[in-house]
Design a protein around this motif. Sequence first.
Motif, mmCIF file in Angstrom:
data_model
loop_
_atom_site.group_PDB
_atom_site.id
_atom_site.type_symbol
_atom_site.label_atom_id
_atom_site.label_comp_id
_atom_site.label_asym_id
_atom_site.label_seq_id
_atom_site.Cartn_x
_atom_site.Cartn_y
_atom_site.Cartn_z
ATOM 1 N N GLN A 96 6.144 4.469 4.779
ATOM 2 C CA GLN A 96 6.876 4.071 5.980
ATOM 3 C C GLN A 96 8.284 3.577 5.635
ATOM 4 N N LEU A 97 8.422 2.926 4.479
ATOM 5 C CA LEU A 97 9.716 2.381 4.070
ATOM 6 C C LEU A 97 10.694 3.459 3.618
ATOM 7 N N GLY A 98 10.191 4.481 2.965
ATOM 8 C CA GLY A 98 11.077 5.467 2.351
ATOM 9 C C GLY A 98 11.469 5.014 0.956
ATOM 10 N N ASP A 99 12.560 5.553 0.433
ATOM 11 C CA ASP A 99 12.971 5.271 -0.940
ATOM 12 C C ASP A 99 13.347 3.802 -1.122
ATOM 13 N N VAL A 100 12.603 3.120 -1.989
ATOM 14 C CA VAL A 100 12.862 1.706 -2.268
ATOM 15 C C VAL A 100 14.036 1.607 -3.234
ATOM 16 N N VAL A 101 15.007 0.739 -2.878
ATOM 17 C CA VAL A 101 16.217 0.607 -3.689
ATOM 18 C C VAL A 101 16.387 -0.784 -4.307
ATOM 19 N N THR A 154 0.814 -1.211 0.000
ATOM 20 C CA THR A 154 0.000 0.000 0.000
ATOM 21 C C THR A 154 0.854 1.271 0.000
ATOM 22 N N ASP A 155 0.198 2.362 -0.298
ATOM 23 C CA ASP A 155 0.857 3.666 -0.240
ATOM 24 C C ASP A 155 1.356 3.936 1.179
ATOM 25 N N TYR A 156 0.580 3.530 2.169
ATOM 26 C CA TYR A 156 1.003 3.685 3.562
ATOM 27 C C TYR A 156 2.326 2.961 3.797
ATOM 28 N N ALA A 157 2.423 1.730 3.320
ATOM 29 C CA ALA A 157 3.636 0.922 3.525
ATOM 30 C C ALA A 157 4.845 1.551 2.846
ATOM 31 N N GLN A 158 4.685 1.990 1.598
ATOM 32 C CA GLN A 158 5.843 2.574 0.905
ATOM 33 C C GLN A 158 6.283 3.867 1.578
ATOM 34 N N TRP A 179 3.059 -2.893 -8.590
ATOM 35 C CA TRP A 179 2.610 -4.190 -8.052
ATOM 36 C C TRP A 179 3.778 -5.176 -8.016
ATOM 37 N N PHE A 180 3.690 -6.196 -7.170
ATOM 38 C CA PHE A 180 4.787 -7.141 -6.973
ATOM 39 C C PHE A 180 4.620 -8.443 -7.766
ATOM 40 N N PHE A 181 3.483 -9.121 -7.585
ATOM 41 C CA PHE A 181 3.311 -10.416 -8.249
ATOM 42 C C PHE A 181 1.835 -10.727 -8.441
ATOM 43 N N LYS A 182 1.598 -11.691 -9.320
ATOM 44 C CA LYS A 182 0.252 -12.209 -9.551
ATOM 45 C C LYS A 182 0.235 -13.656 -9.105
ATOM 46 N N VAL A 183 -0.895 -14.068 -8.569
ATOM 47 C CA VAL A 183 -1.020 -15.408 -8.015
ATOM 48 C C VAL A 183 -2.352 -16.022 -8.440
ATOM 49 N N GLU A 184 -2.300 -17.312 -8.792
ATOM 50 C CA GLU A 184 -3.531 -18.049 -9.059
ATOM 51 C C GLU A 184 -4.044 -18.555 -7.726
ATOM 52 N N LEU A 185 -5.259 -18.171 -7.403
ATOM 53 C CA LEU A 185 -5.840 -18.494 -6.100
ATOM 54 C C LEU A 185 -6.116 -19.981 -5.959
ATOM 55 N N LEU A 198 10.082 -3.954 -11.705
ATOM 56 C CA LEU A 198 10.635 -3.550 -10.407
ATOM 57 C C LEU A 198 12.113 -3.894 -10.274
ATOM 58 N N ALA A 199 12.578 -4.913 -11.004
ATOM 59 C CA ALA A 199 13.994 -5.274 -10.952
ATOM 60 C C ALA A 199 14.854 -4.137 -11.489
ATOM 61 N N ASP A 200 14.394 -3.497 -12.553
ATOM 62 C CA ASP A 200 15.134 -2.388 -13.158
ATOM 63 C C ASP A 200 14.812 -1.049 -12.516
ATOM 64 N N THR A 201 13.586 -0.900 -12.034
ATOM 65 C CA THR A 201 13.126 0.382 -11.497
ATOM 66 C C THR A 201 12.379 0.167 -10.183
ATOM 67 N N PRO A 202 13.094 -0.168 -9.093
ATOM 68 C CA PRO A 202 12.409 -0.407 -7.824
ATOM 69 C C PRO A 202 11.658 0.818 -7.306
ATOM 70 N N ALA A 203 12.032 1.997 -7.766
ATOM 71 C CA ALA A 203 11.346 3.222 -7.331
ATOM 72 C C ALA A 203 9.882 3.253 -7.754
ATOM 73 N N LEU A 204 9.472 2.367 -8.679
ATOM 74 C CA LEU A 204 8.051 2.275 -9.039
ATOM 75 C C LEU A 204 7.191 1.977 -7.812
ATOM 76 N N VAL A 205 7.780 1.289 -6.831
ATOM 77 C CA VAL A 205 7.042 0.993 -5.608
ATOM 78 C C VAL A 205 6.669 2.293 -4.900
ATOM 79 N N ASN A 206 7.562 3.280 -4.911
ATOM 80 C CA ASN A 206 7.265 4.575 -4.307
ATOM 81 C C ASN A 206 6.361 5.424 -5.188
ATOM 82 N N GLU A 207 6.620 5.377 -6.498
ATOM 83 C CA GLU A 207 5.894 6.239 -7.429
ATOM 84 C C GLU A 207 4.447 5.801 -7.639
ATOM 85 N N ALA A 208 4.204 4.489 -7.690
ATOM 86 C CA ALA A 208 2.862 3.976 -7.969
ATOM 87 C C ALA A 208 2.640 2.664 -7.217
ATOM 88 N N PRO A 209 2.642 2.715 -5.876
ATOM 89 C CA PRO A 209 2.563 1.480 -5.105
ATOM 90 C C PRO A 209 1.288 0.677 -5.348
#
Length: 123
Positions: free
Chosen positions: A30-35, A24-28, A95-101, A79-90
């Motif tokens: 709290q983390l600060g700049d994702v590297v 979430t935006d809240y989580a990012q 997004w991190f991953f997709k999962v089949e339920l 995200l591997a090339d641009t981890p800052a996407l987590v901060n810019e558009a969390p």
Amino acid sequence: MARLYTKDHEWIDVAGSIATVGITDYAQAQLGDVVFVELPDAGRAVTKGGDAAVVESVKAASDVFSPVDGTVTEANQALADTPALVNEAPEGDGWFFKVELSGDADLADLMDAAAYKAYTDAL
């Protein structure tokens, strides 16, 4: 289905049997700049509440937990090339991953947007 949230600050969007997971935006904030982001491999089984990914920032490293049981179908390689996407558009392109339920019972105890806002407001 509407977006749902966990108390560990992950969000999940479900479309049919596939769910997209991020933090979430809240989580990012709290983390600060994702590297750096470590993503799960496709085919990996994940369990509800189990660690699925790692996000590292200038402040700390944190696990990203799976909100559901299932099998990873895709990781966000951007995200591997641009981890800052987590901060810019969390809650969008970061997004991190997709999962089949494995089923939809895991969704029952997740929060909707209003409940998540109330939860974070109380922190």
